[in-house]
Design a protein around this motif. Structure first.
Motif, PDB file in Angstrom:
ATOM      1  N   SER A   1       0.834  -1.221   0.000  1.00 42.59           N
ATOM      2  CA  SER A   1       0.000   0.000   0.000  1.00 42.59           C
ATOM      3  C   SER A   1       0.858   1.255   0.000  1.00 42.59           C
ATOM      4  O   SER A   1       0.542   2.238   0.660  1.00 42.59           O
ATOM      5  CB  SER A   1      -0.947   0.009   1.214  1.00 42.59           C
ATOM      6  OG  SER A   1      -1.758  -1.132   1.222  1.00 42.59           O
TER       7      SER A   1
ATOM      8  N   CYS B   1      -0.320   4.827   1.361  1.00 46.86           N
ATOM      9  CA  CYS B   1      -1.715   5.195   1.126  1.00 46.86           C
ATOM     10  C   CYS B   1      -2.456   5.389   2.447  1.00 46.86           C
ATOM     11  O   CYS B   1      -2.380   4.543   3.339  1.00 46.86           O
ATOM     12  CB  CYS B   1      -2.399   4.117   0.306  1.00 46.86           C
ATOM     13  SG  CYS B   1      -4.121   4.492  -0.003  1.00 46.86           S
TER      14      CYS B   1
ATOM     15  N   ARG C   1       1.471   5.440  -5.416  1.00 50.94           N
ATOM     16  CA  ARG C   1       0.903   6.790  -5.265  1.00 50.94           C
ATOM     17  C   ARG C   1       1.873   7.847  -5.801  1.00 50.94           C
ATOM     18  O   ARG C   1       3.088   7.746  -5.604  1.00 50.94           O
ATOM     19  CB  ARG C   1       0.608   7.109  -3.789  1.00 50.94           C
ATOM     20  CG  ARG C   1      -0.144   6.061  -3.014  1.00 50.94           C
ATOM     21  CD  ARG C   1      -1.630   5.977  -3.218  1.00 50.94           C
ATOM     22  NE  ARG C   1      -2.336   7.188  -3.494  1.00 50.94           N
ATOM     23  CZ  ARG C   1      -3.669   7.235  -3.710  1.00 50.94           C
ATOM     24  NH1 ARG C   1      -4.384   6.124  -3.657  1.00 50.94           N
ATOM     25  NH2 ARG C   1      -4.261   8.361  -3.982  1.00 50.94           N
TER      26      ARG C   1
ATOM     27  N   GLN D   1      -9.694  -4.414  -7.609  1.00 53.08           N
ATOM     28  CA  GLN D   1      -8.597  -3.840  -8.382  1.00 53.08           C
ATOM     29  C   GLN D   1      -7.822  -2.927  -7.458  1.00 53.08           C
ATOM     30  O   GLN D   1      -8.403  -2.302  -6.565  1.00 53.08           O
ATOM     31  CB  GLN D   1      -9.181  -3.041  -9.563  1.00 53.08           C
ATOM     32  CG  GLN D   1      -8.159  -2.435 -10.488  1.00 53.08           C
ATOM     33  CD  GLN D   1      -8.297  -0.938 -10.608  1.00 53.08           C
ATOM     34  OE1 GLN D   1      -9.379  -0.379 -10.472  1.00 53.08           O
ATOM     35  NE2 GLN D   1      -7.184  -0.273 -10.841  1.00 53.08           N
ATOM     36  N   GLY D   2      -6.506  -2.879  -7.630  1.00 52.42           N
ATOM     37  CA  GLY D   2      -5.705  -2.045  -6.731  1.00 52.42           C
ATOM     38  C   GLY D   2      -4.609  -1.295  -7.448  1.00 52.42           C
ATOM     39  O   GLY D   2      -4.301  -1.565  -8.610  1.00 52.42           O
ATOM     40  N   CYS D   3      -4.025  -0.360  -6.730  1.00 51.05           N
ATOM     41  CA  CYS D   3      -2.845   0.326  -7.231  1.00 51.05           C
ATOM     42  C   CYS D   3      -1.692  -0.678  -7.229  1.00 51.05           C
ATOM     43  O   CYS D   3      -1.719  -1.659  -6.483  1.00 51.05           O
ATOM     44  CB  CYS D   3      -2.491   1.511  -6.331  1.00 51.05           C
ATOM     45  SG  CYS D   3      -3.843   2.670  -6.117  1.00 51.05           S
TER      46      CYS D   3
ATOM     47  N   ARG E   1      -4.155  -4.385  -0.459  1.00 49.09           N
ATOM     48  CA  ARG E   1      -5.554  -4.160  -0.106  1.00 49.09           C
ATOM     49  C   ARG E   1      -6.477  -4.277  -1.326  1.00 49.09           C
ATOM     50  O   ARG E   1      -7.568  -4.787  -1.229  1.00 49.09           O
ATOM     51  CB  ARG E   1      -5.712  -2.754   0.484  1.00 49.09           C
ATOM     52  CG  ARG E   1      -5.192  -2.607   1.898  1.00 49.09           C
ATOM     53  CD  ARG E   1      -6.255  -3.034   2.886  1.00 49.09           C
ATOM     54  NE  ARG E   1      -5.785  -2.969   4.248  1.00 49.09           N
ATOM     55  CZ  ARG E   1      -6.002  -1.952   5.074  1.00 49.09           C
ATOM     56  NH1 ARG E   1      -6.684  -0.891   4.662  1.00 49.09           N
ATOM     57  NH2 ARG E   1      -5.556  -1.982   6.298  1.00 49.09           N
ATOM     58  N   ALA E   2      -6.020  -3.698  -2.470  1.00 47.36           N
ATOM     59  CA  ALA E   2      -6.834  -3.690  -3.699  1.00 47.36           C
ATOM     60  C   ALA E   2      -8.257  -3.258  -3.375  1.00 47.36           C
ATOM     61  O   ALA E   2      -9.214  -4.013  -3.520  1.00 47.36           O
ATOM     62  CB  ALA E   2      -6.812  -5.054  -4.370  1.00 47.36           C
ATOM     63  N   CYS E   3      -8.399  -2.023  -2.949  1.00 45.18           N
ATOM     64  CA  CYS E   3      -9.666  -1.572  -2.374  1.00 45.18           C
ATOM     65  C   CYS E   3     -10.720  -1.193  -3.419  1.00 45.18           C
ATOM     66  O   CYS E   3     -11.863  -0.956  -3.083  1.00 45.18           O
ATOM     67  CB  CYS E   3      -9.418  -0.392  -1.441  1.00 45.18           C
ATOM     68  SG  CYS E   3      -9.028   1.147  -2.287  1.00 45.18           S
ATOM     69  N   ARG E   4     -10.326  -1.118  -4.685  1.00 48.96           N
ATOM     70  CA  ARG E   4     -11.292  -0.658  -5.700  1.00 48.96           C
ATOM     71  C   ARG E   4     -11.903  -1.852  -6.448  1.00 48.96           C
ATOM     72  O   ARG E   4     -11.565  -2.988  -6.179  1.00 48.96           O
ATOM     73  CB  ARG E   4     -10.565   0.235  -6.716  1.00 48.96           C
ATOM     74  CG  ARG E   4      -9.838   1.405  -6.111  1.00 48.96           C
ATOM     75  CD  ARG E   4      -8.488   1.547  -6.779  1.00 48.96           C
ATOM     76  NE  ARG E   4      -7.745   2.683  -6.255  1.00 48.96           N
ATOM     77  CZ  ARG E   4      -7.671   3.850  -6.867  1.00 48.96           C
ATOM     78  NH1 ARG E   4      -8.298   4.041  -8.013  1.00 48.96           N
ATOM     79  NH2 ARG E   4      -6.976   4.824  -6.350  1.00 48.96           N
TER      80      ARG E   4
ATOM     81  N   CYS F   1      -0.219  -3.006  -4.155  1.00 54.32           N
ATOM     82  CA  CYS F   1      -1.034  -2.870  -2.945  1.00 54.32           C
ATOM     83  C   CYS F   1      -1.615  -4.215  -2.525  1.00 54.32           C
ATOM     84  O   CYS F   1      -2.080  -4.983  -3.354  1.00 54.32           O
ATOM     85  CB  CYS F   1      -2.170  -1.876  -3.161  1.00 54.32           C
ATOM     86  SG  CYS F   1      -3.130  -1.636  -1.648  1.00 54.32           S
TER      87      CYS F   1
ATOM     88  N   THR G   1      -5.455   5.069   3.038  1.00 59.87           N
ATOM     89  CA  THR G   1      -6.491   4.061   3.269  1.00 59.87           C
ATOM     90  C   THR G   1      -5.932   2.943   4.160  1.00 59.87           C
ATOM     91  O   THR G   1      -6.671   2.298   4.897  1.00 59.87           O
ATOM     92  CB  THR G   1      -6.964   3.467   1.929  1.00 59.87           C
ATOM     93  OG1 THR G   1      -7.521   4.529   1.157  1.00 59.87           O
ATOM     94  CG2 THR G   1      -8.016   2.392   2.108  1.00 59.87           C
TER      95      THR G   1
HETATM   96  S1  SF4 Z   1      -5.625   0.907  -0.439  1.00 59.15           S
HETATM   97 FE1  SF4 Z   1      -6.698   1.294  -2.400  1.00 59.15          FE
HETATM   98  S2  SF4 Z   1      -6.186   3.452  -2.995  1.00 59.15           S
HETATM   99 FE2  SF4 Z   1      -4.714   2.749  -1.388  1.00 59.15          FE
HETATM  100  S3  SF4 Z   1      -2.929   1.993  -2.553  1.00 59.15           S
HETATM  101 FE3  SF4 Z   1      -4.288   0.232  -2.127  1.00 59.15          FE
HETATM  102  S4  SF4 Z   1      -5.645   0.024  -3.926  1.00 59.15           S
HETATM  103 FE4  SF4 Z   1      -4.663   2.088  -3.997  1.00 59.15          FE
END
Ligand code: SF4
Lengths: 685, 137
Positions: A74, A535, A78, A297-299, A304-307, A302, A537
Motif C-alpha cells: 500500500s 496510502c 501513489r 482492483q488495486g494500485c 488491499r486492492a480496495c477498488r 497494494c 487508506t
Molecule cells: S488501499 Fe486502495 S487506494 Fe490505497 S494503494 Fe491500495 S488500492 Fe490504492
C-alpha cells in the motif's frame, strides 16, 4: 547515502523555452521523497512565491518515493502532485494532491524520481517519457479529447496500435532499452482542465484522480494536456529479502485472508464492513455487483486492492467519494455520472454541491429569470438528464457553469451569498473553500489540520479507527471490537502520545493533549503518507480491528520498510522530525503567500450550527472512556483562538502571527528559508 | 420489536390526501437527512418530497446494499422531527402516528428504521396505486 529506493534523477521540463534537464535526486534526498522533495524543489525553482497558480512560473511537481515501484505494501503506486493551487479560497495556497495507480512506478522504471514542470507552451502539448528519452509533443488531435480518449490516443502513439495489453513489446529507443508488458502510464486533463476550471482534476488510467487543488486547470493554463511515461528499468532495493519478509509479515497480520477470513461482516452482502475486515474491493461500496460482475482492483503493489473493476467498463476504479456523486437515480445512472466526471476531468468534491443550488432554487433565488439566472433543468432535479447537463455546464463553462467553474466558494461570493450561506451552513465549506468532509466541529484533527494547512486534509488512516469502525459497529448493533479505552491506549502506544490526545469530548478537543495529537498527525502524514507515498487508506496502521491483541503495525513497520528499501536507518522519532521539517517548509511558503493566523478561522456554521446526527468518537467523561454520539456540538471561537496560540507555541512559531521563527527554522536546518522569510519581513518574532 | 401488518393499519387514502402527501415541497417544508459513508463523512441532504425521503432512508439500508439498493451508508433522520414532518408537512397523520409508535420502542436507531420499513412499503404502494388511478381518470 541511500543504497536503494531512488533511481537518481528528477526531470525538469520548461514548457516556455522547451528546456529538458536533469536534477540529481541526491540534492533532495534529505527530504525523503514525495511531498518533502516536491516542496523543496518548488521552493528552489519558484523565486516569487506570491504568484498566482495560473502564472506560467508556477511549478507543478509529480514526485515518487523510495517505495514507489517496489513491493512495499500500500505504498508503491501513489504519486504526489504539488504547486500553487487554484481551488482554495480566498487564496490559492501552495498545495498538494495525490493519485494512485501505476504512474509513480512507471516513472521510476523509466529512471526518474520525479518531474517538475514550469512555464507555458505556446500551443497544446504533451510530454512523452520513454525511459531516459523525453520529448515535448504537439497535442493536435489529443487536446479536446476526454480523459479516457486522450490516454487511448497516447497509448496508440507510444505503445503502438498493434500491441495488445499484456503482451511483451520493445520500446523503440534502441536494442538495450528493454521490453515491457505495460501500456504507458498517462496522467491527463479533460476539457474541464482545458477550460481552466479551478476544480479540474488530473486522471490516470480509468479512475485514479488527483482531485483537490485544481491541478487540471493549472496544467490547462500551461497548455499541457498529458504526461506519459513508460520504463523498462527497475528500482534498486537495499535488502530485497528483508522487504519481502516484511511484506509477508504485513500480509499475514494486516491483510484480509481470502482463503480463511478471520473476521467477516455480520450480515451478507455488506461491503461497508470491509473497512474493518479489509476485504478486497471494500472501498467501492456504492454499487452492487448483481447486475455488473466485477473484481477487486488495486494500485500497483497494494495488498488491499480496495477498488473494483466492472464488466461493463463504467467507472472502473472509482471507489472513493466520487462514487457518491449522483445518488438519486438507478445504479447505472449513478455509475454513469461518476464516469462522466472522470471523462470531463472534474473534481467531484466541489461539483457535489448541487444540493446547495437546489436549495437556492427552492428558495426562489436561482432559476430561469431569477437573481441567479439559469436554464439548467432544476425542475427535473431527480433525473439523470439534470446531473448530466449540470456536470457538462461546469466543465464547459456554460450557463451558471461559468461561475461554478471558479468553484462554489467564488461563485457564492460573486452571487453575494458566501457569508450568509456558509454561516447558515447550507453551503458547508468549512475551510479554504473546500467542502465539508469529516465533521469540523468534532473530529478536530481533520478540521484543525485543514485550516492550519492548505486544504481538506483527506487522511483516513486515523479516522478509520477513531470514527468509522465504532460508527459502523454501532449502526449494526455490534459491540465495538475494540472498546474505547483500549482503542485510545493502543493509539497512544503507537503514536507515543497521551491517551487524552484521542479524547473528542467537549473539553477534550481543546486540551493540550489534543494539540499534541494534531501536531503528530501533521508530522506523521507529511512524512509517511505524503512523502513516502503510503496510502492513507491503509496507513498508519494504529490498530488491528481483526486480531486478538488489536495491536497495529505502526510505528514498528514504517522504519523497517524504509531501511529495507533505502539501506538507511531512520528511527520513528527522526521520521516525525523530518515530517515537522517538511511541515515547516510548507508553512513558510504559505506565509510568503500571505498567510496570517487571523485567516485561520473556519466559516461561520462551524461555530454556530450544532451537529444533529450521531457521530461516534472516543470521549472521556467523568474519567470513563466510551464512544460518544457527539450530538449538539459546535466549535467555540474563543477556545479555537486559544488552541491556535498553543499550537503555534508547540511548533515554535510566533503565536501573534503563526509565522515560523528563525530559531525554529535554523534548528531544522532551514536557514535559507528563514532568510527568505526575513527578506519578506515575515519572520516570526 | 413491534411488527405491524401494514395492510391492517391503514385505510386507503383518498385522492386529496394522496395528492397532498406526494406533492413537491418548498424550501421551508424540507426534511434534512444525514447521509454517512466512509468516503465522504456525513453529508446533510435536503429532501423535498415523500418518495425522495423513502429513497434516502430505505435505499441506503445496510442489508440492501448488494441486493436491491445502489446506495450505501447510514441515513440518519431525527426521529421526532421526522414524525412531525410526516404529520404536519406531508400531511399523513395515520402514517405519522404509526411511525411514532415504532419510534417509541426502546430499541436502537437501526431497529426503529427496520420497524417502520413495512409501513412505508404499504403506504407508498397505496399512494402509487391511487396516483395511477387518478391519472387514468
Ligand atoms: S488501499 Fe486502495 S487506494 Fe490505497 S494503494 Fe491500495 S488500492 Fe490504492
Amino acid at each position: 547515502m541511500a543504497t536503494g529506493g531512488y533511481v537518481g534523477k528528477i526531470l525538469y521540463v520548461n514548457l516556455t523555452d522547451g528546456r529538458i534537464e536533469e536534477i540529481p535526486t541526491s540534492k533532495y534526498e534529505q527530504w525523503g521523497g514525495g511531498h518533502g522533495m516536491g516542496s523543496a524543489v518548488f521552493f528552489d525553482l519558484v523565486k516569487d512565491k506570491t504568484i498566482d497558480g495560473f502564472d506560467p512560473e508556477n511549478v507543478v511537481t509529480f514526485m515518487t518515493s523510495p517505495f514507489s515501484g517496489t513491493l512495499t505494501p500500500s505504498a508503491s503506486g501513489r504519486t504526489e502532485v504539488q504547486g500553487i493551487g487554484v481551488q482554495s479560497y480566498p487564496v490559492g495556497w501552495f498545495t498538494r494532491a495525490n493519485f494512485g495507480g501505476r504512474f509513480s512506478a512507471e516513472l521510476k522504471y523509466a529512471g526518474w524520481d520525479g518531474i517538475a514542470i514550469q512555464g507555458k507552451a505556446e500551443k497544446p502539448v504533451w510530454i512523452n517519457i520513454v525511459n531516459g528519452e523525453v520529448s515535448i509533443e504537439d497535442a493536435v488531435g489529443i487536446w479536446g479529447l476526454n480523459t479516457h480518449e486522450a490516454q487511448q490516443k497516447i497509448w496508440s502513439i507510444v505503445g503502438g496500435d498493434e500491441a495488445e495489453n499484456g503482451e511483451w513489446r520493445g520500446m523503440s529507443t534502441g536494442r538495450d532499452s528493454g521490453r515491457t508488458t505495460q501500456r504507458p502510464a498517462v496522467v491527463t486533463i479533460g476539457v474541464a482542465g482545458e477550460n481552466l476550471n479551478r476544480n479540474a482534476m488530473l486522471l490516470h488510467d480509468s479512475g485514479n484522480s488527483a482531485g483537490q487543488g485544481g491541478f487540471g486547470g493549472v496544467l490547462g493554463s500551461k497548455n499541457l494536456k498529458a504526461v506519459s511515461v513508460v520504463g523498462t528499468g527497475s528500482v534498486p532495493v537495499a535488502d530485497p529479502a528483508a522487504l519481502m519478509d516484511l511484506r509477508m509479515e504485513l500480509q499475514a497480520g494486516f491483510a484480509y485472508n481470502v482463503e480463511e477470513p478471520v473476521l467477516e461482516a455480520p450480515m451478507a452482502d455488506f461491503p461497508f464492513y470491509g473497512i474493518i475486515t479489509r476485504s478486497p474491493g471494500a472501498s467501492t461500496v456504492m454499487w452492487k455487483g448483481k447486475d455488473h460482475p466485477n473484481r477487486p482492483q488495486g494500485c500497483i503493489g497494494c495488498f488491499r486492492a480496495c477498488r473494483r473493476r466492472w464488466e461493463n467498463g463504467v467507472a472502473n476504479g472509482d471507489g472513493c467519494a466520487e462514487s457518491t456523486y449522483w445518488m438519486m437515480g438507478t445504479q447505472d445512472e449513478n455509475m454513469a455520472a461518476t464516469h462522466l466526471l472522470d471523462q470531463l476531468g472534474l473534481n467531484h468534491y466541489d461539483a457535489k454541491n448541487y444540493s446547495y443550488l437546489l436549495a437556492l432554487y427552492k428558495m426562489g433565488i436561482l432559476g430561469p429569470g431569477m437573481q441567479i439566472d439559469t436554464k439548467l433543468p432544476f425542475e427535473n432535479y431527480k433525473s439523470y438528464a439534470f446531473i448530466e447537463a449540470y456536470t457538462k455546464a461546469i466543465a464547459n463553462r456554460e450557463d451558471i457553469g461559468a461561475d461554478l467553474a471558479e468553484g462554489f466558494a467564488r461563485a457564492a461570493e460573486k452571487w453575494g451569498r458566501y457569508e450568509e450561506d456558509t454561516t447558515s451552513g447550507i453551503l458547508a465549506l468549512p475551510n479554504w473553500g473546500f467542502s465539508e468532509h469529516y465533521d469540523p466541529r468534532i473530529e478536530v484533527e481533520w478540521s484543525y489540520g485543514s485550516i492550519l494547512g492548505d486544504r481538506d486534509i483527506n487522511e483516513h488512516g486515523l479516522n478509520t479507527h477513531v470514527h468509522w469502525a465504532p460508527q459502523v459497529q454501532a449502526m449494526v448493533k455490534q459491540a465495538p471490537l475494540v472498546p474505547a479505552e483500549q482503542l485510545v491506549n493502543l493509539i497512544a502506544e503507537a503514536t507515543g502520545l497521551e491517551p487524552e490526545g484521542w479524547d473528542y469530548s467537549p473539553d477534550g478537543i481543546y486540551a493540550d493533549a489534543k494539540i499534541a495529537a494534531v501536531a503528530w498527525h501533521r508530522h506523521y502524514s507529511r512524512f509517511w503518507i505524503q512523502s513516502m507515498g503510503m496510502c492513507d487508506t491503509a496507513w498508519p496502521m494504529l490498530v488491528n480491528q481483526v486480531s486478538e491483541d488489536h495491536k497495529g503495525a505502526t510505528p514498528e513497520y514504517e522504519p523497517r520498510l524504509f531501511e529495507a528499501v533505502t539501506g538507511t536507518v531512520l528511527s520513528y522519532e527522526d521520521s516525525l522530525e523530518l515530517g515537522r521539517k517538511i511541515w515547516n517548509l510548507d508553512k513558510a511558503i504559505w506565509v510568503l503567500q500571505g498567510r496570517h493566523r487571523d485567516q485561520e478561522v473556519h466559516t461561520g456554521y462551524v461555530y454556530s450550527v450544532p451537529t444533529t446526527a450521531p457521530y461516534f468518537l472516543p470521549a472521556k467523561v467523568d474519567g470513563v472512556w466510551d464512544y460518544s454520539t457527539c450530538v449538539g456540538r459546535t466549535l467555540d471561537r474563543e477556545k479555537w483562538e486559544g488552541v491556535k496560540t498553543r499550537f503555534f507555541e508547540l511548533e515554535g512559531w510566533d503565536p501573534a502571527t503563526g509565522w515560523p521563527t528563525r530559531a525554529t527554522l535554523e534548528a531544522l536546518d532551514l536557514s535559507a528559508v528563514a532568510d527568505e522569510l526575513d527578506a519578506a519581513g515575515k519572520l516570526g518574532a | 420489536m413491534v411488527e405491524y401488518e401494514a395492510e391492517e393499519l391503514f385505510a386507503q387514502p383518498d385522492a386529496e390526501l394522496a395528492e397532498r402527501a406526494m406533492r413537491e415541497l418548498s424550501w421551508a417544508e424540507r426534511l434534512t437527512i444525514s447521509k454517512m459513508n466512509p468516503a465522504t463523512g456525513t453529508e446533510n441532504v435536503d429532501v423535498y418530497n415523500l418518495p425522495h425521503a423513502v429513497l434516502h432512508l430505505f435505499g441506503t439500508r445496510w442489508d440492501r446494499l448488494l441486493l436491491d439498493g445502489s446506495r450505501a451508508g447510514i441515513a440518519y433522520v431525527d426521529t421526532t422531527r421526522f414524525v412531525a414532518w410526516l404529520g404536519d408537512v406531508v400531511g399523513d397523520k395515520a402514517l405519522a402516528e404509526a411511525v411514532a409508535e415504532c419510534f417509541a420502542q426502546d430499541v436502537s436507531y437501526e431497529e426503529k428504521i427496520e420497524a417502520i420499513k413495512p409501513l412505508f412499503k404499504e403506504r407508498m404502494s397505496q399512494y402509487g396505486a391511487l396516483m395511477i388511478e387518478t391519472a387514468v381518470e
